[in-house]
Scaffold this motif. Structure first.
Motif, PDB file in Angstrom:
ATOM      1  N   TYR A 148       0.760  -1.243  -0.083  1.00 27.15           N
ATOM      2  CA  TYR A 148       0.019   0.039   0.014  1.00 27.15           C
ATOM      3  C   TYR A 148       0.900   1.386  -0.196  1.00 27.15           C
ATOM      4  CZ  TYR A 148       1.159   0.571   4.999  1.00 27.15           C
ATOM      5  OH  TYR A 148       1.637   0.779   6.158  1.00 27.15           O
ATOM      6  N   VAL A 149       0.325   2.372  -0.386  1.00 18.58           N
ATOM      7  CA  VAL A 149       1.240   3.575  -0.450  1.00 18.58           C
ATOM      8  C   VAL A 149       0.627   4.467   0.969  1.00 18.58           C
ATOM      9  CG1 VAL A 149       1.695   5.655  -1.510  1.00 18.58           C
ATOM     10  CG2 VAL A 149       1.073   3.274  -2.827  1.00 18.58           C
ATOM     11  N   SER A 150       1.315   4.626   1.881  1.00 19.40           N
ATOM     12  CA  SER A 150       0.957   5.355   3.035  1.00 19.40           C
ATOM     13  C   SER A 150       1.054   6.921   2.690  1.00 19.40           C
ATOM     14  CB  SER A 150       2.050   5.074   4.133  1.00 19.40           C
ATOM     15  OG  SER A 150       3.042   5.549   4.158  1.00 19.40           O
ATOM     16  N   ASP A 151       0.461   7.808   3.842  1.00 21.90           N
ATOM     17  CA  ASP A 151       0.679   9.145   3.629  1.00 21.90           C
ATOM     18  C   ASP A 151       2.060   9.634   3.979  1.00 21.90           C
ATOM     19  OD1 ASP A 151      -2.036   9.210   3.540  1.00 21.90           O
ATOM     20  OD2 ASP A 151      -2.562   9.554   5.603  1.00 21.90           O
ATOM     21  N   ARG A 152       2.915   8.957   4.491  1.00 18.17           N
ATOM     22  CA  ARG A 152       4.202   9.253   4.523  1.00 18.17           C
ATOM     23  C   ARG A 152       4.765   8.912   3.305  1.00 18.17           C
ATOM     24  NH1 ARG A 152       8.294   5.786   4.791  1.00 18.17           N
ATOM     25  NH2 ARG A 152       6.759   3.982   5.175  1.00 18.17           N
ATOM     26  N   MET A 153       4.546   7.863   2.881  1.00 17.95           N
ATOM     27  CA  MET A 153       5.325   7.737   1.241  1.00 17.95           C
ATOM     28  C   MET A 153       4.786   8.866   0.265  1.00 17.95           C
ATOM     29  SD  MET A 153       4.847   3.637   0.724  1.00 17.95           S
ATOM     30  CE  MET A 153       4.690   2.452   2.075  1.00 17.95           C
ATOM     31  N   LYS A 154       3.359   9.100   0.419  1.00 14.84           N
ATOM     32  CA  LYS A 154       2.928  10.081  -0.533  1.00 14.84           C
ATOM     33  C   LYS A 154       3.541  11.384  -0.142  1.00 14.84           C
ATOM     34  CE  LYS A 154      -1.688   7.696  -0.772  1.00 14.84           C
ATOM     35  NZ  LYS A 154      -3.231   7.905   0.002  1.00 14.84           N
ATOM     36  N   GLY A 155       3.613  11.848   1.145  1.00 15.46           N
ATOM     37  CA  GLY A 155       4.442  13.114   1.334  1.00 15.46           C
ATOM     38  C   GLY A 155       5.747  13.276   0.491  1.00 15.46           C
ATOM     39  N   ILE A 156       6.440  12.089   0.467  1.00 12.21           N
ATOM     40  CA  ILE A 156       7.823  11.968   0.050  1.00 12.21           C
ATOM     41  C   ILE A 156       7.788  12.119  -1.398  1.00 12.21           C
ATOM     42  CG2 ILE A 156       9.983  10.834  -0.166  1.00 12.21           C
ATOM     43  CD1 ILE A 156       9.325   9.727   2.584  1.00 12.21           C
ATOM     44  N   ILE A 157       6.763  11.433  -2.027  1.00 11.37           N
ATOM     45  CA  ILE A 157       6.968  11.295  -3.624  1.00 11.37           C
ATOM     46  C   ILE A 157       6.076  12.704  -4.410  1.00 11.37           C
ATOM     47  CG2 ILE A 157       7.408   8.901  -3.489  1.00 11.37           C
ATOM     48  CD1 ILE A 157       4.440   8.628  -4.367  1.00 11.37           C
ATOM     49  N   HIS A 158       5.185  13.135  -3.407  1.00  6.71           N
ATOM     50  CA  HIS A 158       4.348  14.077  -3.896  1.00  6.71           C
ATOM     51  C   HIS A 158       4.955  15.182  -4.928  1.00  6.71           C
ATOM     52  CE1 HIS A 158       1.855  17.853  -4.006  1.00  6.71           C
ATOM     53  NE2 HIS A 158       0.778  16.946  -4.169  1.00  6.71           N
ATOM     54  N   ASN A 159       4.148  15.422  -6.022  1.00  6.15           N
ATOM     55  CA  ASN A 159       4.590  16.456  -7.031  1.00  6.15           C
ATOM     56  C   ASN A 159       5.810  16.191  -7.858  1.00  6.15           C
ATOM     57  OD1 ASN A 159       3.775  18.764  -8.532  1.00  6.15           O
ATOM     58  ND2 ASN A 159       4.764  19.947  -7.147  1.00  6.15           N
ATOM     59  N   ALA A 160       6.191  14.957  -7.942  1.00  2.00           N
ATOM     60  CA  ALA A 160       7.355  14.594  -8.680  1.00  2.00           C
ATOM     61  C   ALA A 160       7.130  14.911 -10.112  1.00  2.00           C
ATOM     62  CB  ALA A 160       7.558  12.877  -8.516  1.00  2.00           C
ATOM     63  N   ASP A 161       8.075  15.252 -10.916  1.00  2.79           N
ATOM     64  CA  ASP A 161       7.849  15.470 -12.444  1.00  2.79           C
ATOM     65  C   ASP A 161       7.751  14.568 -13.076  1.00  2.79           C
ATOM     66  OD1 ASP A 161       9.064  18.515 -12.948  1.00  2.79           O
ATOM     67  OD2 ASP A 161      10.062  17.697 -11.032  1.00  2.79           O
ATOM     68  N   ALA A 162       8.270  13.281 -12.673  1.00  2.35           N
ATOM     69  CA  ALA A 162       7.921  11.874 -13.090  1.00  2.35           C
ATOM     70  C   ALA A 162       8.029  10.919 -12.240  1.00  2.35           C
ATOM     71  CB  ALA A 162       9.023  11.448 -14.252  1.00  2.35           C
ATOM     72  N   PHE A 163       7.189   9.847 -12.279  1.00  2.00           N
ATOM     73  CA  PHE A 163       7.006   8.585 -11.531  1.00  2.00           C
ATOM     74  C   PHE A 163       7.179   7.511 -12.119  1.00  2.00           C
ATOM     75  CE2 PHE A 163       4.075  11.793  -9.482  1.00  2.00           C
ATOM     76  CZ  PHE A 163       4.197  11.853  -8.292  1.00  2.00           C
TER      77      PHE A 163
END
Length: 264
Positions: A148-163
């Motif tokens: 799963y993708v936790s809120d913590r993970m989401k905060g780190i990867i948020h608004n990347a130019d590329a995923f």
């Protein structure tokens, strides 16, 4: 100065991603034989002996199959957290102490102009972690092999130019497929892999104004298809008000063929 990358190959049979700037280049995982890794590099016109290092996410074979071979043949530094190093003992052969480096989970290391941030994920490995890459205001986020993708993970990867984002399985295909129930349960669990729909729902929380490219990665060869993954992700995103093809683009990855090198 530029940040470029190629998903060399991705899927349940092996994974490797190449990241470079004008001055440095890094490989994330080496989940194929040495010969296969060399062939993948040839396809993108790059040389393994030019790498600044190999970053390891976790010790599963589809991420480290060629790690020891490449490290020894090309005298490359290898970076992993302590528990992953311990778990890899006996799996990758002997690595000279001068080539072994600790990259702790939740830390940042710089390779020339590339700042690499590691973060923990939820997977059935010793201490799995993935990475975001920062260079000249650009951000690339890699996240697969998580239940799963936790809120913590989401905060780190948020608004990347590329995923590069896990879209491992279609839940119905998995449930109806030939895997033993114990394996199905493991994949569906919080320490397994993210489904197409769950990946898309997580994307709705991390896509930002900077986001231009999303690569669907680590597709199961038995429980998913490129067309199905892309359709499922696109439909879920559109249902949440996002417009793939207008705001950003969705891309496939392949278990054998690299994606073209692109600027972030």
């Amino acid at each position: 100065m530029s940040l470029q990358f190629s998903v060399l190959a991705s899927g349940s049979t092996g994974n490797a991603t190449y990241v470079e700037t004008d001055q440095h280049s890094l490989l994330v995982d080496a989940g194929f034989s040495g010969k296969q890794m060399e062939a993948l590099f040839q396809q993108i016109g790059r040389k393994i002996n030019k790498l600044s290092g190999i970053l390891v996410t976790h010790e599963h074979s589809d991420h480290i199959k060629g790690l020891g071979i490449l490290a020894r043949k090309y005298n490359l530094p290898v970076y992993a957290n302590e528990k992953t190093w311990q778990a890899m003992e006996g799996l990758i052969g002997a690595i000279h102490p001068d080539q072994k480096f600790i990259f702790g989970t939740g830390t940042v290391q710089s390779f020339g102009g590339i700042d690499v941030e590691s973060f923990g994920v939820s997977h059935d490995a010793a201490e799995p972690m993935f990475y975001t890459f920062h260079h000249e205001g650009k951000k690339l986020a890699l996240i697969t092999d998580t239940g799963y993708v936790s809120d913590r993970m989401k905060g780190i990867i948020h608004n990347a130019d590329a995923f590069v984002f896990e879209s491992n399985h279609d839940v119905d295909m998995l449930r109806m497929g030939h895997y033993p129930w114990s394996v199905k349960r493991r994949i569906l669990s919080d320490v397994g892999h993210v489904s197409n729909e769950d990946a898309a729902l997580a994307m709705t929380d991390v896509i930002g104004d900077n986001t231009k490219r999303i690569y669907l990665a680590h597709l199961s060869k038995d429980n998913n298809m490129k067309e199905l993954a892309r359709m499922s992700v696109q439909q879920t995103l559109e249902g949440k008000g996002y417009m793939p093809g207008e705001q950003f683009d969705l891309y496939d990855t392949d278990p054998k063929t690299p994606t073209p090198l692109v600027l972030v």
